[in-house]
Design a protein around this motif. Sequence first.
Motif, PDB file in Angstrom:
ATOM      1  N   TYR A 122      78.813  36.802-128.381  1.00 14.73           N
ATOM      2  CA  TYR A 122      79.981  36.577-129.244  1.00 14.73           C
ATOM      3  C   TYR A 122      79.719  37.271-130.584  1.00 14.73           C
ATOM      4  CZ  TYR A 122      83.019  33.985-132.485  1.00 14.73           C
ATOM      5  OH  TYR A 122      83.912  33.627-133.470  1.00 14.73           O
ATOM      6  N   SER A 123      80.668  38.102-131.023  1.00 11.77           N
ATOM      7  CA  SER A 123      80.452  38.893-132.239  1.00 11.77           C
ATOM      8  C   SER A 123      80.712  38.115-133.518  1.00 11.77           C
ATOM      9  CB  SER A 123      81.348  40.134-132.223  1.00 11.77           C
ATOM     10  OG  SER A 123      82.722  39.754-132.141  1.00 11.77           O
ATOM     11  N   GLY A 124      81.363  36.964-133.422  1.00 10.88           N
ATOM     12  CA  GLY A 124      81.652  36.164-134.602  1.00 10.88           C
ATOM     13  C   GLY A 124      82.998  36.517-135.212  1.00 10.88           C
ATOM     14  N   ASP A 125      83.471  35.668-136.103  1.00 12.42           N
ATOM     15  CA  ASP A 125      84.689  35.942-136.868  1.00 12.42           C
ATOM     16  C   ASP A 125      84.430  35.584-138.324  1.00 12.42           C
ATOM     17  OD1 ASP A 125      84.827  33.173-137.044  1.00 12.42           O
ATOM     18  OD2 ASP A 125      86.446  32.983-135.571  1.00 12.42           O
ATOM     19  N   ASP A 126      85.468  35.490-139.146  1.00  7.06           N
ATOM     20  CA  ASP A 126      85.268  35.236-140.574  1.00  7.06           C
ATOM     21  C   ASP A 126      84.580  33.901-140.846  1.00  7.06           C
ATOM     22  OD1 ASP A 126      86.433  37.618-141.192  1.00  7.06           O
ATOM     23  OD2 ASP A 126      88.387  36.774-141.755  1.00  7.06           O
ATOM     24  N   ASP A 127      84.740  32.948-139.927  1.00  6.89           N
ATOM     25  CA  ASP A 127      84.215  31.610-140.149  1.00  6.89           C
ATOM     26  C   ASP A 127      83.022  31.263-139.275  1.00  6.89           C
ATOM     27  OD1 ASP A 127      86.249  31.005-142.040  1.00  6.89           O
ATOM     28  OD2 ASP A 127      87.639  30.639-140.394  1.00  6.89           O
ATOM     29  N   HIS A 128      82.807  32.004-138.199  1.00  9.11           N
ATOM     30  CA  HIS A 128      81.797  31.630-137.222  1.00  9.11           C
ATOM     31  C   HIS A 128      80.785  32.740-137.041  1.00  9.11           C
ATOM     32  CE1 HIS A 128      85.406  29.244-136.206  1.00  9.11           C
ATOM     33  NE2 HIS A 128      84.525  28.266-135.924  1.00  9.11           N
ATOM     34  N   ALA A 129      79.522  32.344-136.968  1.00  9.69           N
ATOM     35  CA  ALA A 129      78.446  33.295-136.732  1.00  9.69           C
ATOM     36  C   ALA A 129      78.419  33.719-135.271  1.00  9.69           C
ATOM     37  CB  ALA A 129      77.111  32.682-137.126  1.00  9.69           C
ATOM     38  N   GLY A 130      77.936  34.883-135.019  1.00  8.49           N
ATOM     39  CA  GLY A 130      77.810  35.343-133.649  1.00  8.49           C
ATOM     40  C   GLY A 130      76.642  34.678-132.934  1.00  8.49           C
ATOM     41  N   SER A 131      76.647  34.756-131.620  1.00  8.58           N
ATOM     42  CA  SER A 131      75.549  34.183-130.822  1.00  8.58           C
ATOM     43  C   SER A 131      75.562  34.842-129.441  1.00  8.58           C
ATOM     44  CB  SER A 131      75.682  32.665-130.692  1.00  8.58           C
ATOM     45  OG  SER A 131      76.938  32.320-130.116  1.00  8.58           O
ATOM     46  N   THR A 132      74.418  34.771-128.774  1.00  4.36           N
ATOM     47  CA  THR A 132      74.276  35.345-127.432  1.00  4.36           C
ATOM     48  C   THR A 132      73.813  34.267-126.467  1.00  4.36           C
ATOM     49  OG1 THR A 132      73.743  37.524-128.324  1.00  4.36           O
ATOM     50  CG2 THR A 132      73.096  37.087-126.036  1.00  4.36           C
ATOM     51  N   GLY A 133      74.465  34.216-125.310  1.00 10.77           N
ATOM     52  CA  GLY A 133      74.116  33.212-124.313  1.00 10.77           C
ATOM     53  C   GLY A 133      72.920  33.635-123.473  1.00 10.77           C
ATOM     54  N   PRO A 134      72.413  32.723-122.661  1.00  5.87           N
ATOM     55  CA  PRO A 134      71.265  33.036-121.790  1.00  5.87           C
ATOM     56  C   PRO A 134      71.670  33.996-120.665  1.00  5.87           C
ATOM     57  CG  PRO A 134      72.117  30.866-121.285  1.00  5.87           C
ATOM     58  CD  PRO A 134      72.862  31.319-122.498  1.00  5.87           C
ATOM     59  N   ARG A 135      70.693  34.702-120.152  1.00 11.54           N
ATOM     60  CA  ARG A 135      70.930  35.578-119.024  1.00 11.54           C
ATOM     61  C   ARG A 135      71.009  34.781-117.719  1.00 11.54           C
ATOM     62  NH1 ARG A 135      67.027  40.866-120.037  1.00 11.54           N
ATOM     63  NH2 ARG A 135      68.108  41.625-121.924  1.00 11.54           N
ATOM     64  N   VAL A 136      72.011  35.114-116.936  1.00  6.61           N
ATOM     65  CA  VAL A 136      72.206  34.433-115.644  1.00  6.61           C
ATOM     66  C   VAL A 136      72.078  35.482-114.540  1.00  6.61           C
ATOM     67  CG1 VAL A 136      73.793  33.105-114.197  1.00  6.61           C
ATOM     68  CG2 VAL A 136      73.729  32.739-116.697  1.00  6.61           C
ATOM     69  N   PRO A 137      71.144  35.272-113.573  1.00  8.77           N
ATOM     70  CA  PRO A 137      70.984  36.280-112.514  1.00  8.77           C
ATOM     71  C   PRO A 137      72.098  36.206-111.470  1.00  8.77           C
ATOM     72  CG  PRO A 137      69.458  34.476-112.175  1.00  8.77           C
ATOM     73  CD  PRO A 137      70.143  34.189-113.454  1.00  8.77           C
ATOM     74  N   VAL A 138      72.574  37.362-111.050  1.00 15.25           N
ATOM     75  CA  VAL A 138      73.542  37.483-109.965  1.00 15.25           C
ATOM     76  C   VAL A 138      72.960  38.476-108.966  1.00 15.25           C
ATOM     77  CG1 VAL A 138      75.843  38.250-109.285  1.00 15.25           C
ATOM     78  CG2 VAL A 138      75.532  36.923-111.394  1.00 15.25           C
ATOM     79  N   ILE A 139      72.908  38.034-107.686  1.00 13.73           N
ATOM     80  CA  ILE A 139      72.322  38.889-106.644  1.00 13.73           C
ATOM     81  C   ILE A 139      73.444  39.448-105.781  1.00 13.73           C
ATOM     82  CG2 ILE A 139      70.774  38.970-104.648  1.00 13.73           C
ATOM     83  CD1 ILE A 139      69.237  36.624-105.949  1.00 13.73           C
ATOM     84  N   VAL A 140      73.462  40.761-105.712  1.00 19.95           N
ATOM     85  CA  VAL A 140      74.472  41.433-104.895  1.00 19.95           C
ATOM     86  C   VAL A 140      73.757  42.051-103.680  1.00 19.95           C
ATOM     87  CG1 VAL A 140      76.234  43.230-104.802  1.00 19.95           C
ATOM     88  CG2 VAL A 140      75.912  41.893-106.924  1.00 19.95           C
ATOM     89  N   ARG A 141      74.257  41.700-102.446  1.00 21.53           N
ATOM     90  CA  ARG A 141      73.633  42.201-101.220  1.00 21.53           C
ATOM     91  C   ARG A 141      74.476  43.315-100.623  1.00 21.53           C
ATOM     92  NH1 ARG A 141      73.081  36.566-100.509  1.00 21.53           N
ATOM     93  NH2 ARG A 141      74.897  36.559 -99.116  1.00 21.53           N
TER      94      ARG A 141
END
Length: 756
Positions: free
Chosen positions: A737-756
């Motif tokens: 999330y890049s943030g806006d005028d009132d909120h700081a940005g943050s990054t969520g945890p990595r979630v693995p996705v397996i494609v077969r």
Amino acid sequence: MDTPSFPPRRAHRARIAVGATALTVTAALLAAPAAQAADPVVIDLVTVNDFHGRLENESGSAAGIAALAGAVDSIREKNANTVFAAAGDLIGASTFTSFIQQDEPTIAGLNAAGLDVSSVGNHEFDKGWADLRDRVEPLADWDYLAANLFDKATGDPILPEYWVTEFDGVSIGFVGAVTNELPSLVSPAGIADVTVGDVTDNVNRVADDLSDGDPANGEADVVVLLVHEGAATTAESSATDPASPFGRIVNGVDDDVDAIVSGHTHLAYNHVIDGRPVISSGQYGEKFSDMVIQVDPDTKQILSMVNTIHDMKVGGVLQYPEDPQILSDIVAPAKKVADEKGAVSLGSITADFNRALQPGLDANGNPALVENRGGESTLGNWVADVQLWAAQQDKPDTQIAFMNPGGLRADMKYASSTATDPDGNVTYKEAAAVQPFANTLVTLSLTGDQIRQVLEQQWQPAAASRPFLKLGVSEGLKYTFDPTAAAGSRITSITLDGAALDPDASYGVVVNSFLAAGGDNFGAFTLGTGKADSGKVDLESAVQWFEANETATPDLAQRAVGISLSAPTDKGYAVGSTIDVDLSSLDFTTTETPAGTVTLSIGGKKVGRADVDRTLTTANDLTGTASLSVVVPRGAKGSTTLQVTTPTGTVAQVPITVYEKTKTTTIGAPSKLFAKKGQTITYTVRVFAADRSAPTGTVVVSDGKKAIAEAELTGKGTAKVTLPALSKGVHLLSATYSGDDDHAGSTGPRVPVIVR
């Protein structure tokens, strides 16, 4: 400098104008039998303007009154039909020799030189209309003219509107006028009983009277306008610029005016505009004009008007003999008095005190550095300091002084001027050259908001000849301005001794009588209360300051700094955000030490440093610029300041508000953890704010370090995006999330996705 040939201009009483070099008449006139044609009456019109009391033959281009008289005499010797006229500012803003004796030697010298007539200039009113009327006019043998000045009570002209003389049956009349800007150029109190009318309207009125065939209101075969207004440059286009005061006159004066002799701007030009000479002879008696006018004595038609501008000196050598009687009876006694009074030492200085400079043209049209009344100067600030000190001797509660740049007429130089004048010595003559107007100091009270209005009025009205006039301010008063802001909102902060000025509180102020009456369009000074004339003269205040303090050192710190910031949010500037800063007015413009670099701090923490560009700017106070981008540091919070400092002592602060953005947590979830190649996968993002508000803005979904999709949050802080087709293998997906005028940005945890 001869006027180029000009074609016949529009008809005026059947007038015929011819070229400067071809002194012939038209074929219609030549058709008349030669025996019947009367010889033309030839009149030499000698003109000067802006003499400003230059009595002596100076080391520069000014030749002095004795040589000027010799030049006029040389014309008279060749042609008895000679008239000597001027376009104002003969006195005032004079050199010390004339100033110290109230310009009376200059008046005597011009009398002896045979000056016949002149328009008034603004400097004739330096000491007010009463002084011109009761002292100057009785001393002057010439007529001062003004068609656009009237008694406020009666509506009558305060001076003759025209003057007519005759040569061999041909009459030549002069209409006088002074710039429409007179009220802003002199102390309004000095002309409180005078109404200033429009130049063009009133000149046309009087010129029409002189041309209507009615002897009761004056008649003249040739009509010349003497006007104390002029072109901004020597280019012909400047003289016809309809947006300029002079251009409006040149374009608006009607055909009953045969020639325009101008002044005020101190430039020499020699134009023919629509068949009519439009001229100015520069300044200080460095040059004079000789207009040869030929008139048919029978028809009273003007056959030619050819103007030539003559240099009084060439290569520093006088081109005309000095009148010996004027030298012995007027100049020598005046110089003796001035030398005695002027040689008195007042004190010393440790370096130059200068006015501001800008690129421009000298009197000959050559590129040169010229005075910039829009720039902050060490001299202007020091004079304000002196006047504050002087006022405080009798009124200790006086806190602030202002000085107008037009009241400073010379620099105060450290270098020796003569063998008997050591380096750093300040004589009475040198101090008088700085402030020659003998204004008194006036104390008054202004509110903080009225002081803000004063500073806003440095940006002059659109019709003013100068767009910006920089006030000198006393030490302790500092302010910042945004040159890009709208009129009325350019001043962004004002402090006195480090404390913000209270808009509603009253402050003791001292200014000279010119400013106190609203001169130079500083009308906010007239709003002051408790106004009192101290009786102290500006020059004498400087004399007394040296008696008490002995030595003066220029303050190299700027007391005003331009600061333009990128726009904040409604809350201010967030910690970690970037502010783009454009700085100006960090440098003086002459011999002062350059600032070199500038440092920025926010909340006491240094955030940036840049080199200062000292390129000179024009007609403003922007010299000394720097641009940089700074990041708002952690620890800065709430109401704080962005501070500007330089090695030369400049410290400027502008208030800003800093806030911390609300922390957020970002979580992203794919619709499938295991998928076959080609299957559609959506990614849902939720951003939570610590204060439970709803974040807005953009989220980016990344596959490892590579961004693969983005979406905008909805009002609930959520977003759903369809991912592009993923290749076989393991993909570590995360949302930022890049943030806006009132909120700081943050990054969520990595979630693995397996494609077969």
